[in-house]
Design a protein around this motif. Structure first.
Motif, PDB file in Angstrom:
ATOM      1  N   GLY A  61       0.808  -1.214   0.000  1.00 30.10           N
ATOM      2  CA  GLY A  61       0.000   0.000   0.000  1.00 30.10           C
ATOM      3  C   GLY A  61       0.837   1.258   0.000  1.00 30.10           C
ATOM      4  O   GLY A  61       1.103   1.861  -1.041  1.00 30.10           O
ATOM      5  N   VAL A  62       1.315   1.667   1.180  1.00 30.80           N
ATOM      6  CA  VAL A  62       1.986   2.958   1.326  1.00 30.80           C
ATOM      7  C   VAL A  62       3.335   2.981   0.610  1.00 30.80           C
ATOM      8  O   VAL A  62       3.643   3.924  -0.134  1.00 30.80           O
ATOM      9  N   THR A  63       4.171   1.951   0.836  1.00 33.32           N
ATOM     10  CA  THR A  63       5.499   1.938   0.217  1.00 33.32           C
ATOM     11  C   THR A  63       5.395   1.919  -1.305  1.00 33.32           C
ATOM     12  O   THR A  63       6.119   2.642  -2.005  1.00 33.32           O
ATOM     13  N   LYS A  64       4.516   1.099  -1.814  1.00 33.90           N
ATOM     14  CA  LYS A  64       4.326   1.060  -3.271  1.00 33.90           C
ATOM     15  C   LYS A  64       3.790   2.387  -3.786  1.00 33.90           C
ATOM     16  O   LYS A  64       4.187   2.846  -4.873  1.00 33.90           O
ATOM     17  N   ARG A  65       2.923   3.029  -3.016  1.00 33.45           N
ATOM     18  CA  ARG A  65       2.353   4.306  -3.448  1.00 33.45           C
ATOM     19  C   ARG A  65       3.436   5.376  -3.527  1.00 33.45           C
ATOM     20  O   ARG A  65       3.481   6.167  -4.475  1.00 33.45           O
ATOM     21  N   LEU A  66       4.311   5.407  -2.540  1.00 33.80           N
ATOM     22  CA  LEU A  66       5.402   6.385  -2.566  1.00 33.80           C
ATOM     23  C   LEU A  66       6.310   6.176  -3.774  1.00 33.80           C
ATOM     24  O   LEU A  66       6.636   7.121  -4.502  1.00 33.80           O
ATOM     25  N   ALA A  96       6.445  15.782  -7.318  1.00 31.18           N
ATOM     26  CA  ALA A  96       7.041  14.635  -6.632  1.00 31.18           C
ATOM     27  C   ALA A  96       7.743  13.690  -7.588  1.00 31.18           C
ATOM     28  O   ALA A  96       8.549  12.860  -7.157  1.00 31.18           O
ATOM     29  N   LYS A  97       7.455  13.800  -8.879  1.00 32.86           N
ATOM     30  CA  LYS A  97       8.076  12.914  -9.865  1.00 32.86           C
ATOM     31  C   LYS A  97       9.587  13.163  -9.913  1.00 32.86           C
ATOM     32  O   LYS A  97      10.054  14.296 -10.009  1.00 32.86           O
ATOM     33  N   THR A 127       5.636   4.650  -6.519  1.00 36.79           N
ATOM     34  CA  THR A 127       4.896   4.903  -7.760  1.00 36.79           C
ATOM     35  C   THR A 127       4.818   6.400  -8.045  1.00 36.79           C
ATOM     36  O   THR A 127       4.964   6.833  -9.196  1.00 36.79           O
ATOM     37  N   TRP A 128       4.597   7.200  -7.011  1.00 38.65           N
ATOM     38  CA  TRP A 128       4.544   8.650  -7.204  1.00 38.65           C
ATOM     39  C   TRP A 128       5.915   9.198  -7.573  1.00 38.65           C
ATOM     40  O   TRP A 128       6.032  10.114  -8.384  1.00 38.65           O
TER      41      TRP A 128
END
Length: 586
Positions: A252-257, A270-271, A259-260
């Motif tokens: 969830g969170v780690t993958k979201r970070l 943030a890219k 990915t962003w």
């Protein structure tokens, strides 16, 4: 089946062995006689229940508690998750019911399996049908506890459910994780983000907590979709439904970070730039040779981020990310400090020996992480998973280390089930035959092993004056509970740079030899002379087991394996190394 030996090869072996052992069957079909199981039609699919799961549970309890007498209480951990069988065909999906025992190292036991056979019936059937046989068995365990001589095994009144968000919502009959009132621990009302296309959860400070009593009375109607059969069964519908950190934090969170940072929104600040992505990829490649044997997966480049598994995200979240992102060429200082708050808090909640004051600090850090995420990444970043991490300390207070109540062991078992399929013909029958034999032969993983040393050698370093009766060994499998107080069967090796670093007392050391003398076992070590903090904000890194080390001493010291020793993950820096204590055990 576990080693993927072809059935044809086993049959050929049986034919060759039959002249020597006439009682052996000539084919694997007769060797593994298919059990007589009852398959029940259930809402567009089939369900099979395994009556031998209770004897398997009894064997495991006896294996772990046979030296005790009187009454022993145990808590059942229940996992339900969907298992897609075939990559390009949505027609078949399994929903096994798996159980384990809290704080026991064991392979999960399968209670029953539901198989959907049509694409329009790929969801769980109604709870009263799907859980009917399982709840009946649990009630029988409560009314008639398992006994063996003077030993009685008493099951806790409420079992604990460890599932992902979709299965939790189905079992609890509540709004799904995409709903406005979907939070399972507080009454926050989400808002729809039209640009992101999902519901975000901001301003949760004024929300009240959900309780088991309020859930049973359905005081907050907007949260419920119906009545769950588990309420009548006596399950604590809020506190005993774990917010699994594997799905919530790793996937969830780690993958979201990540990915962003990779660029889910090309126009968002943030890219990361192309050069930053290249630097990140190079850092990931540089540490591959330093990953210990306890990690069954190594992180892949960012171009393969969509294929990362939960174990890779956990490796980044708890160990590698704090070191890799230290490079300012990758992310800014503000975003690095923000990421550290999440990492430090998770290390507090996964470490089983975290004191109460550090648990409270972890809770504060998670709240700050969510509040600052809305500033650094926008309000659309606060998804269901990001908001829900603020409630993880509640599970730690009830059950201790989140690693003890995670989905990692269950996911490993699901992978085994998937690998036992040989064709698309009657997949439920194939899986059920394997499960039945596994339940018949299920033995708990040994927590205490007598073997201490393997691979003897005579080329190592031995401290003078230790004694003449010296045996030296290259590799030492150290068991967390019996031999050296390390985490779950950690392995020390003097031949591998990834497996020879330990923390002993307040020092970080390199193991240069593993010896035994006069039935005493000890390690020959070299200490790092300089041990510093890798970071000081949001908290000193030493307090979470992260040390910046350099200048290895030339002096040799000998320590006993009876002392407290913790294996460390050694990661390279431009100047020296970073030693990170290993805290996970599954």
């Amino acid at each position: 089946m576990e080693t993927n030996v072809p059935k044809a090869a086993v049959s050929r072996l049986l034919v060759r062995l039959q002249p020597l052992y006439p009682d052996l069957p000539c084919s694997i079909k007769y060797l593994l006689a298919r059990p007589k199981l009852i398959y029940t039609n259930m809402e567009g699919g089939l369900y099979v229940h395994f009556n031998n799961w209770i004897p398997a549970l009894k064997n495991i309890l006896l294996y772990n508690y046979h030296q005790l007498c009187g009454e022993v209480s145990y808590c059942l951990l229940v996992n339900i998750d969907g298992l897609p069988l075939f990559k390009h065909s949505p027609d078949y999906k399994l929903y096994p019911i798996l159980v384990s025992v809290y704080k026991l190292s064991m392979r999960p036991i399968c209670v029953g399996v539901y198989s959907s056979e049509k694409s329009q019936h790929r969801q769980l059937p109604s709870n009263d049908l799907y859980l009917k046989h399982f709840l009946h068995d649990v009630n029988s365990l409560k009314s008639a506890p398992l006994k063996n001589g003077n030993l009685t095994f008493k099951i806790n009144e409420s079992e604990v459910y460890i599932c992902d968000a979709p299965c939790r919502s189905a079992l609890k009959c509540i709004k799904s994780h995409s709903g406005y009132n979907s939070c399972e621990r507080c009454t926050v009302h989400g808002s729809y983000e039209s640009v992101a296309g999902h519901v975000s959860f901001n301003n949760a400070n004024s929300a009240s907590s959900r309780t088991n009593e309020n859930f049973n009375l359905q005081i907050h109607q907007s949260h419920h979709k119906g009545a769950s059969v588990l309420v009548q069964h006596g399950v604590k519908m809020v506190s005993h439904f774990i917010l699994d950190y594997m799905h919530m934090c790793c996937l969830g969170v780690t993958k979201r970070l990540l990915t962003w940072w990779k660029g889910v929104n090309p126009h968002h600040e943030a890219k990361l730039s192309r050069i930053s992505i290249q630097s990140l990829n190079q850092k990931i490649l540089d540490i591959r040779d330093y990953i210990p044997v306890e990690f069954n997966r190594k992180m892949r480049p960012m171009s393969e981020l969509s294929y990362w598994k939960a174990a890779e995200f956990r490796l980044f979240m708890l160990y590698a990310g704090m070191v890799i992102l230290k490079d300012r060429r990758i992310i800014s200082k503000a975003r690095y400090t923000h990421f550290l708050k999440f990492c430090v808090a998770m290390r507090f909640l996964i470490n089983s020996s975290t004191p109460d004051d550090k648990t409270e600090a972890g809770s504060i850090l998670l709240v700050e992480f969510c509040e600052e995420a809305a500033v650094l990444y926008g309000s659309s970043f606060i998804s269901y998973n990001v908001h829900s991490v603020t409630h993880l300390p509640q599970d730690y207070q009830l059950f201790g280390s989140l690693d003890q109540v995670s989905c990692f062991p269950f996911e490993s078992y699901l992978g085994i089930l998937k690998n036992c399929l040989h064709s698309g013909y009657k997949p439920l029958q194939q899986v059920s035959g394997y499960i039945h034999h596994q339940n018949e032969n299920n033995v708990a993983t040994a927590q205490f092993k007598d073997e201490s040393f393997i691979k003897g050698h005579v080329s190592g370093v031995a401290k003078s004056g230790v004694g003449q009766n010296l045996r030296q060994f290259q590799d030492l499998p150290v068991n967390h509970y019996k031999k050296a107080n390390l985490f779950n069967n950690s392995v020390l090796s003097v031949k591998s740079v990834a497996d020879c670093t330990i923390r002993f007392e307040n020092s970080i050391s390199k193991v240069v030899d593993i010896c035994s003398c006069n039935n005493e076992k000890f390690l020959v070590i070299q200490k790092y002379r300089k041990v510093k903090n890798l970071f000081k904000r949001p908290i000193h890194s030493k307090s979470v087991g992260v040390f910046k080390v350099s200048k290895l001493s030339s002096n040799l010291d000998v320590i006993s394996l009876n002392d407290r020793i913790v294996k460390c993950f050694l990661l390279p820096l431009e100047e020296g190394f970073v030693a990170v204590e290993m805290i996970h055990s599954t």
